[in-house]
Design a protein around this motif. Structure first.
Motif, PDB file in Angstrom:
ATOM      1  N   THR A 244      55.254  49.295   5.158  1.00 26.46           N
ATOM      2  CA  THR A 244      54.082  48.716   5.819  1.00 26.46           C
ATOM      3  C   THR A 244      52.807  49.335   5.269  1.00 26.46           C
ATOM      4  OG1 THR A 244      55.321  48.192   7.819  1.00 26.46           O
ATOM      5  CG2 THR A 244      52.931  48.433   8.060  1.00 26.46           C
ATOM      6  N   VAL A 245      52.819  50.635   5.042  1.00 24.15           N
ATOM      7  CA  VAL A 245      51.654  51.317   4.466  1.00 24.15           C
ATOM      8  C   VAL A 245      51.342  50.747   3.080  1.00 24.15           C
ATOM      9  CG1 VAL A 245      50.868  53.527   3.510  1.00 24.15           C
ATOM     10  CG2 VAL A 245      51.870  53.445   5.799  1.00 24.15           C
ATOM     11  N   LEU A 246      52.367  50.528   2.271  1.00 25.34           N
ATOM     12  CA  LEU A 246      52.139  49.983   0.926  1.00 25.34           C
ATOM     13  C   LEU A 246      51.604  48.554   0.983  1.00 25.34           C
ATOM     14  CD1 LEU A 246      55.228  51.297  -1.063  1.00 25.34           C
ATOM     15  CD2 LEU A 246      52.841  51.942  -1.392  1.00 25.34           C
ATOM     16  N   ASN A 247      52.042  47.784   1.983  1.00 26.32           N
ATOM     17  CA  ASN A 247      51.607  46.409   2.164  1.00 26.32           C
ATOM     18  C   ASN A 247      51.675  45.670   0.827  1.00 26.32           C
ATOM     19  OD1 ASN A 247      50.658  44.121   3.418  1.00 26.32           O
ATOM     20  ND2 ASN A 247      48.660  44.955   3.967  1.00 26.32           N
ATOM     21  N   LYS A 248      50.627  44.974   0.437  1.00 30.74           N
ATOM     22  CA  LYS A 248      50.598  44.285  -0.859  1.00 30.74           C
ATOM     23  C   LYS A 248      49.766  45.062  -1.866  1.00 30.74           C
ATOM     24  CE  LYS A 248      51.494  39.574   0.538  1.00 30.74           C
ATOM     25  NZ  LYS A 248      51.060  38.188   0.480  1.00 30.74           N
ATOM     26  N   ASP A 249      49.292  46.228  -1.447  1.00 28.56           N
ATOM     27  CA  ASP A 249      48.417  47.033  -2.288  1.00 28.56           C
ATOM     28  C   ASP A 249      49.229  47.984  -3.149  1.00 28.56           C
ATOM     29  OD1 ASP A 249      46.273  45.902  -0.829  1.00 28.56           O
ATOM     30  OD2 ASP A 249      46.544  47.416   0.722  1.00 28.56           O
ATOM     31  N   GLY A 250      48.639  48.392  -4.246  1.00 32.25           N
ATOM     32  CA  GLY A 250      49.172  49.504  -5.003  1.00 32.25           C
ATOM     33  C   GLY A 250      48.466  50.764  -4.534  1.00 32.25           C
ATOM     34  N   LEU A 251      49.239  51.770  -4.176  1.00 28.50           N
ATOM     35  CA  LEU A 251      48.641  52.997  -3.665  1.00 28.50           C
ATOM     36  C   LEU A 251      49.166  54.208  -4.428  1.00 28.50           C
ATOM     37  CD1 LEU A 251      49.041  52.388   0.195  1.00 28.50           C
ATOM     38  CD2 LEU A 251      46.987  52.024  -1.185  1.00 28.50           C
ATOM     39  N   THR A 252      48.332  55.220  -4.539  1.00 28.14           N
ATOM     40  CA  THR A 252      48.778  56.494  -5.092  1.00 28.14           C
ATOM     41  C   THR A 252      49.583  57.221  -4.019  1.00 28.14           C
ATOM     42  OG1 THR A 252      46.875  57.737  -4.309  1.00 28.14           O
ATOM     43  CG2 THR A 252      46.661  56.679  -6.500  1.00 28.14           C
ATOM     44  N   ALA A 253      50.299  58.239  -4.428  1.00 25.16           N
ATOM     45  CA  ALA A 253      51.052  59.042  -3.464  1.00 25.16           C
ATOM     46  C   ALA A 253      50.111  59.670  -2.445  1.00 25.16           C
ATOM     47  CB  ALA A 253      51.863  60.111  -4.184  1.00 25.16           C
ATOM     48  N   ILE A 254      48.939  60.096  -2.883  1.00 25.36           N
ATOM     49  CA  ILE A 254      47.960  60.692  -1.969  1.00 25.36           C
ATOM     50  C   ILE A 254      47.532  59.668  -0.913  1.00 25.36           C
ATOM     51  CG2 ILE A 254      45.607  61.612  -1.803  1.00 25.36           C
ATOM     52  CD1 ILE A 254      46.112  62.935  -4.566  1.00 25.36           C
ATOM     53  N   GLN A 255      47.271  58.439  -1.348  1.00 27.13           N
ATOM     54  CA  GLN A 255      46.864  57.396  -0.405  1.00 27.13           C
ATOM     55  C   GLN A 255      47.985  57.070   0.592  1.00 27.13           C
ATOM     56  OE1 GLN A 255      45.802  54.645  -3.571  1.00 27.13           O
ATOM     57  NE2 GLN A 255      43.646  54.663  -2.881  1.00 27.13           N
ATOM     58  N   VAL A 256      49.218  57.002   0.104  1.00 24.68           N
ATOM     59  CA  VAL A 256      50.357  56.746   0.993  1.00 24.68           C
ATOM     60  C   VAL A 256      50.457  57.872   2.013  1.00 24.68           C
ATOM     61  CG1 VAL A 256      52.874  56.553   1.135  1.00 24.68           C
ATOM     62  CG2 VAL A 256      51.641  55.361  -0.692  1.00 24.68           C
ATOM     63  N   SER A 257      50.336  59.104   1.540  1.00 22.73           N
ATOM     64  CA  SER A 257      50.429  60.272   2.407  1.00 22.73           C
ATOM     65  C   SER A 257      49.381  60.207   3.512  1.00 22.73           C
ATOM     66  CB  SER A 257      50.245  61.542   1.569  1.00 22.73           C
ATOM     67  OG  SER A 257      50.169  62.669   2.386  1.00 22.73           O
ATOM     68  N   LYS A 258      48.152  59.886   3.159  1.00 19.95           N
ATOM     69  CA  LYS A 258      47.065  59.820   4.144  1.00 19.95           C
ATOM     70  C   LYS A 258      47.269  58.669   5.122  1.00 19.95           C
ATOM     71  CE  LYS A 258      43.522  62.158   1.478  1.00 19.95           C
ATOM     72  NZ  LYS A 258      42.307  62.038   0.685  1.00 19.95           N
ATOM     73  N   LYS A 259      47.598  57.484   4.601  1.00 28.95           N
ATOM     74  CA  LYS A 259      47.762  56.320   5.475  1.00 28.95           C
ATOM     75  C   LYS A 259      48.970  56.460   6.406  1.00 28.95           C
ATOM     76  CE  LYS A 259      45.467  52.515   3.215  1.00 28.95           C
ATOM     77  NZ  LYS A 259      45.592  51.089   2.949  1.00 28.95           N
TER      78      LYS A 259
ATOM     79  N   HIS B 145      60.829  41.954   3.878  1.00 33.11           N
ATOM     80  CA  HIS B 145      61.661  42.293   5.022  1.00 33.11           C
ATOM     81  C   HIS B 145      61.236  43.550   5.781  1.00 33.11           C
ATOM     82  CE1 HIS B 145      64.371  39.146   3.838  1.00 33.11           C
ATOM     83  NE2 HIS B 145      64.489  39.673   2.641  1.00 33.11           N
ATOM     84  N   PHE B 146      60.538  44.470   5.121  1.00 37.59           N
ATOM     85  CA  PHE B 146      60.280  45.771   5.729  1.00 37.59           C
ATOM     86  C   PHE B 146      58.812  46.116   5.921  1.00 37.59           C
ATOM     87  CE2 PHE B 146      64.435  45.989   3.615  1.00 37.59           C
ATOM     88  CZ  PHE B 146      65.214  46.102   4.748  1.00 37.59           C
ATOM     89  N   CYS B 147      57.916  45.215   5.553  1.00 35.19           N
ATOM     90  CA  CYS B 147      56.485  45.423   5.764  1.00 35.19           C
ATOM     91  C   CYS B 147      56.058  44.632   6.999  1.00 35.19           C
ATOM     92  CB  CYS B 147      55.685  44.960   4.546  1.00 35.19           C
ATOM     93  SG  CYS B 147      53.906  45.095   4.781  1.00 35.19           S
ATOM     94  N   ALA B 148      55.461  45.311   7.962  1.00 34.41           N
ATOM     95  CA  ALA B 148      55.080  44.679   9.227  1.00 34.41           C
ATOM     96  C   ALA B 148      54.066  43.548   9.049  1.00 34.41           C
ATOM     97  CB  ALA B 148      54.522  45.725  10.194  1.00 34.41           C
ATOM     98  N   HIS B 149      53.411  43.464   7.903  1.00 33.00           N
ATOM     99  CA  HIS B 149      52.423  42.423   7.662  1.00 33.00           C
ATOM    100  C   HIS B 149      53.057  41.137   7.140  1.00 33.00           C
ATOM    101  CE1 HIS B 149      49.499  45.526   8.405  1.00 33.00           C
ATOM    102  NE2 HIS B 149      50.018  46.252   7.441  1.00 33.00           N
ATOM    103  N   SER B 150      54.329  41.161   6.815  1.00 28.61           N
ATOM    104  CA  SER B 150      55.025  39.984   6.294  1.00 28.61           C
ATOM    105  C   SER B 150      55.470  39.089   7.442  1.00 28.61           C
ATOM    106  CB  SER B 150      56.252  40.432   5.495  1.00 28.61           C
ATOM    107  OG  SER B 150      57.114  39.334   5.260  1.00 28.61           O
ATOM    108  N   LYS B 151      55.409  37.779   7.223  1.00 33.56           N
ATOM    109  CA  LYS B 151      55.886  36.847   8.252  1.00 33.56           C
ATOM    110  C   LYS B 151      57.399  36.946   8.421  1.00 33.56           C
ATOM    111  CE  LYS B 151      56.366  32.788   5.246  1.00 33.56           C
ATOM    112  NZ  LYS B 151      57.818  32.759   5.268  1.00 33.56           N
TER     113      LYS B 151
END
Length: 190
Positions: free
Chosen positions: A30-45, A82-88
């Motif tokens: 869910t944190v990753l969503n459709k975005d590309g994130l660095t490990a630091i960004q994932v950690s913070k979010k 299947h595992f991202c809360a933002h997906s229908k």
């Protein structure tokens, strides 16, 4: 007979299971969503420590559960779907059930040694658990409703009594195939 190598292979599967369970529990997909994130960004979010986030992300990457491009981690189409809360198509019930089952399996040794604590199962259902359990039953039946309804509706159905209907997934599929059919669904009030 279970060979030594098969014993070890089965035990080692728990490592991958633990990785996926941790990712679901920590909402990584869910944190990753459709975005590309660095490990630091994932950690913070995700509000988790970076020194745990990095190896978790690389383990998910090695398993093919996520991908990485130019230093950014991404969901795969499957992990997003299947595992991202933002997906229908988010499988919130399946996730809840797997996390709940995991907690039960974690207590297996204690249960075998000391017996089951039957007081845990007394009382009314928790409404949120029942709601998510119903989603899980629907999500679990998605791949089976087509063939089952095709078999049932191969001739006119007439009236259908669905006992233990849960979310009604099978009856719905039958009614979509046979527009003249009628169904009565029975299950617990929750």
């Amino acid at each position: 007979m279970l060979s030594f190598d098969k014993f070890i292979e089965i035990i080692d599967r728990q490592q991958e299971s633990n990785i996926l369970i941790a990712a679901m529990e920590l909402n990584i997909f869910t944190v990753l969503n459709k975005d590309g994130l660095t490990a630091i960004q994932v950690s913070k979010k995700a509000n988790i420590k970076l020194d745990g986030t990095v190896p978790l992300l690389y383990a998910l990457l090695a398993m093919g559960a996520i991908s990485k491009k130019k230093g950014l981690f991404f969901n795969t189409s499957e992990s997003y779907k299947h595992f991202c809360a933002h997906s229908k198509d988010f499988k919130k019930g399946t996730i809840m059930l797997r996390l709940n089952n995991r907690r039960e399996w974690d207590s297996l040794i204690k249960t075998v040694r000391e017996g089951r604590n039957s007081k845990e199962y007394e009382g009314e259902d928790e409404p949120e658990f029942r709601r998510l359990f119903t989603y899980a039953m629907h999500e679990r039946s998605e791949s089976l409703t087509g063939p089952t309804s095709e078999f049932i509706a191969r001739s006119p159905v007439g009236h259908l009594l669905d006992i233990g209907a849960g979310p009604g997934s099978y009856s719905i599929a039958v009614l979509k195939r046979d527009k003249n059919a009628r169904a009565v669904l029975i299950d617990r009030p929750a």
